[in-house]
Scaffold this active site. Structure first.
Site, PDB file in Angstrom:
ATOM      1  N   ARG A  51       0.895  -1.366  -0.050  1.00 17.84           N
ATOM      2  CA  ARG A  51      -0.085   0.036   0.062  1.00 17.84           C
ATOM      3  C   ARG A  51       0.869   1.374  -0.020  1.00 17.84           C
ATOM      4  O   ARG A  51       2.016   1.172   0.072  1.00 17.84           O
ATOM      5  CB  ARG A  51      -1.126  -0.067   1.165  1.00 17.84           C
ATOM      6  CG  ARG A  51      -0.466  -0.820   2.456  1.00 17.84           C
ATOM      7  CD  ARG A  51       0.552   0.048   3.123  1.00 17.84           C
ATOM      8  NE  ARG A  51       0.282   1.527   3.331  1.00 17.84           N
ATOM      9  CZ  ARG A  51       1.177   2.245   3.492  1.00 17.84           C
ATOM     10  NH1 ARG A  51       2.373   2.085   3.631  1.00 17.84           N
ATOM     11  NH2 ARG A  51       1.057   3.603   3.725  1.00 17.84           N
ATOM     12  N   GLY A  52       0.101   2.311  -0.041  1.00 17.04           N
ATOM     13  CA  GLY A  52       1.067   3.702  -0.267  1.00 17.04           C
ATOM     14  C   GLY A  52       1.224   3.862  -1.632  1.00 17.04           C
ATOM     15  O   GLY A  52       1.398   2.967  -2.544  1.00 17.04           O
ATOM     16  N   ALA A  53       0.731   5.064  -2.060  1.00 17.40           N
ATOM     17  CA  ALA A  53       0.622   5.548  -3.699  1.00 17.40           C
ATOM     18  C   ALA A  53       1.757   4.890  -4.272  1.00 17.40           C
ATOM     19  O   ALA A  53       1.303   4.311  -5.251  1.00 17.40           O
ATOM     20  CB  ALA A  53       0.363   6.922  -3.583  1.00 17.40           C
ATOM     21  N   ARG A  92      -7.341  -0.105  -6.701  1.00 22.44           N
ATOM     22  CA  ARG A  92      -7.713   0.868  -5.687  1.00 22.44           C
ATOM     23  C   ARG A  92      -8.031   2.037  -6.618  1.00 22.44           C
ATOM     24  O   ARG A  92      -7.154   2.496  -7.539  1.00 22.44           O
ATOM     25  CB  ARG A  92      -6.775   1.014  -4.723  1.00 22.44           C
ATOM     26  CG  ARG A  92      -6.617  -0.201  -3.650  1.00 22.44           C
ATOM     27  CD  ARG A  92      -5.720  -0.235  -2.665  1.00 22.44           C
ATOM     28  NE  ARG A  92      -6.116   0.818  -1.695  1.00 22.44           N
ATOM     29  CZ  ARG A  92      -5.631   1.422  -0.537  1.00 22.44           C
ATOM     30  NH1 ARG A  92      -4.303   1.205  -0.508  1.00 22.44           N
ATOM     31  NH2 ARG A  92      -6.123   2.287   0.150  1.00 22.44           N
ATOM     32  N   GLN A 199      -1.899   2.116  10.023  1.00 26.51           N
ATOM     33  CA  GLN A 199      -0.464   2.336   9.351  1.00 26.51           C
ATOM     34  C   GLN A 199       0.747   3.060  10.065  1.00 26.51           C
ATOM     35  O   GLN A 199       1.997   2.948  10.068  1.00 26.51           O
ATOM     36  CB  GLN A 199      -0.613   3.030   8.090  1.00 26.51           C
ATOM     37  CG  GLN A 199      -1.308   2.112   6.970  1.00 26.51           C
ATOM     38  CD  GLN A 199      -2.689   2.533   6.990  1.00 26.51           C
ATOM     39  OE1 GLN A 199      -3.408   2.803   7.937  1.00 26.51           O
ATOM     40  NE2 GLN A 199      -3.400   2.189   5.726  1.00 26.51           N
ATOM     41  N   ASP A 240      -1.960  10.907  -1.829  1.00 24.81           N
ATOM     42  CA  ASP A 240      -2.473  10.092  -2.896  1.00 24.81           C
ATOM     43  C   ASP A 240      -2.693  10.737  -4.256  1.00 24.81           C
ATOM     44  O   ASP A 240      -2.841   9.739  -5.289  1.00 24.81           O
ATOM     45  CB  ASP A 240      -3.533   9.176  -2.191  1.00 24.81           C
ATOM     46  CG  ASP A 240      -3.207   8.195  -1.174  1.00 24.81           C
ATOM     47  OD1 ASP A 240      -2.983   8.367  -0.237  1.00 24.81           O
ATOM     48  OD2 ASP A 240      -2.913   6.971  -1.896  1.00 24.81           O
ATOM     49  N   ASN A 250      -5.614  12.352   0.699  1.00 23.26           N
ATOM     50  CA  ASN A 250      -4.498  11.443   1.563  1.00 23.26           C
ATOM     51  C   ASN A 250      -5.379  10.794   2.729  1.00 23.26           C
ATOM     52  O   ASN A 250      -6.480  10.816   2.770  1.00 23.26           O
ATOM     53  CB  ASN A 250      -3.389  12.357   2.125  1.00 23.26           C
ATOM     54  CG  ASN A 250      -2.463  11.475   2.791  1.00 23.26           C
ATOM     55  OD1 ASN A 250      -1.808  10.592   2.354  1.00 23.26           O
ATOM     56  ND2 ASN A 250      -1.876  11.616   4.075  1.00 23.26           N
TER      57      ASN A 250
END
Ligand code: MRU
Length: 348
Positions: A51-53, A92, A199, A240, A250
């Protein structure tokens, strides 16, 4: 001289598979997974194994390389590529980096299509690897620009995880913190736990502890109190998706932190690469916001904390208006408000 701090291998390619650390298991278990199909990569993105852009974008890029490399004959190559592309596209909706990465890989595929399958297998993997290396270099530049905003003795509050785990390594918001530390600045970090999936508590604290950067965990509802007491010098978060006017999507809760920061005169910075900017959107109004499974809210670490069928809302992101943002730290420097003109220049 600058110290080079340890970096995590978030994602890599080995023996015809995508290797990544299972972020759902951290910090209790450091488990690496081998993904051998596009479907496995897509599911890893959906279930937030990765995960994480920027990291999602890299996973998608390696996923498309995998799709081409698994193709046995020229026959149906275009159809298989399109199928893989569509599958990854649907994983996503919010992070711009996912679509940016898919589009970049598709352009390379189309440009070299006439060279045939054998050549494409190498070309696509080389492109994914290039994106991986570029992302790391970009993060280091973001860190270098951003660290100038941090002074010795500062306490930086961050939300979610915009660290090595969310990128090729080093991180955006955490990259700025790492760079400040590398420059010898003695600083402290306050990490919001970041419900529902924690997170901050699970990933940011784990990353920073590995490098002995002094980090204190708080629950999401404590930021206002600590700002009022003067215990927060500045806020740095990742992003994001950023619209032309600086509106920034975000992790859910970022908007509340930004409002608190404004009220308490605490500078609020966003750190993000250009691949996070959506040049097609005038404002953040049209950024698609992902709604995730209700059980993520009903449970913590799998344990039910409310009634099993209680209705819940679970938007994974919110949009912070550009007017609450003191600066956007990019690989090309720090943008200051009003953002529109500076961001439009990047579009060219
Ligand atoms: O739902 P997640 O964990 O993918 O959300 C991550 C964030 O909101 C990060 O802050 C953002 O992607 C930036 S990562 C450099």
């Amino acid at each position: 001289m600058e110290k080079v701090l340890a970096m995590l291998p978030t994602i890599s390619w080995k023996d015809e598979a995508v290797i990544l650390i299972d972020q759902r298991k951290l910090p209790q278990k450091e488990e690496y997974l081998r993904l051998k199909s596009v479907e496995q990569v897509a599911r890893a993105i959906e279930t937030m194994i990765i995960r994480g852009a920027p990291a999602i974008g890299l996973a998608a890029a390696y996923g498309l390389a995998l799709a081409v490399r698994q193709q046995k004959t020229e026959q149906n190559l275009d159809r298989s590529f399109e199928k893989a592309y569509e599958r990854l596209w649907r994983t996503r909706p919010t992070a711009r980096n996912l679509f940016w990465a898919l589009e970049r890989m598709k352009t390379v595929f189309q440009k070299h299509r006439r060279q045939g399958l054998r050549a494409l297998k190498d070309i696509m993997l080389a492109e994914a690897r290039k994106m991986d290396e570029e992302d790391l270099a970009i993060n280091m530049k973001i860190g270098e620009h951003g660290q100038r905003l941090i002074s010795r003795g500062d306490t930086v509050l961050t939300h979610c995880n915009a660290g090595a785990l969310a990128t090729a390594g080093y991180g955006t918001a955490l990259g700025v913190i790492r760079a400040a530390v590398a420059h010898g600045k003695k600083i402290k970090v306050l990490a919001d736990e970041t419900r529902p999936l924690l997170q901050g508590a699970r990933l940011t604290c784990w990353e920073l502890r590995r490098e002995r950067i002094p980090t204190t965990l708080i629950t999401d509802n404590m930021a206002g109190y600590l700002m009022k007491k003067g215990e927060v010098s500045l806020v740095i978060v990742g992003a994001d998706r950023i619209a032309l006017n600086g509106d920034t999507a975000n992790k859910i809760g970022t908007y509340s932190v930004a409002i608190l920061a404004r009220e308490h005169h605490v500078p609020f910075y966003v750190a993000a690469p250009l691949s996070t900017f959506d040049f097609s959107l005038q404002t953040g109004e049209d950024i698609p916001i992902e709604e995730r499974q209700p059980d993520e809210v009903r449970r913590i670490g799998g344990k039910l904390i409310t009634l099993p069928d209680l209705p819940v809302r679970n938007p994974a992101f919110d949009v912070t208006p550009g007017r609450f943002i003191s600066g956007i730290i990019t690989e090309r420097g720090v943008l200051r408000p009003p953002f529109s003109r500076a961001i439009k220049k990047f579009a060219r």
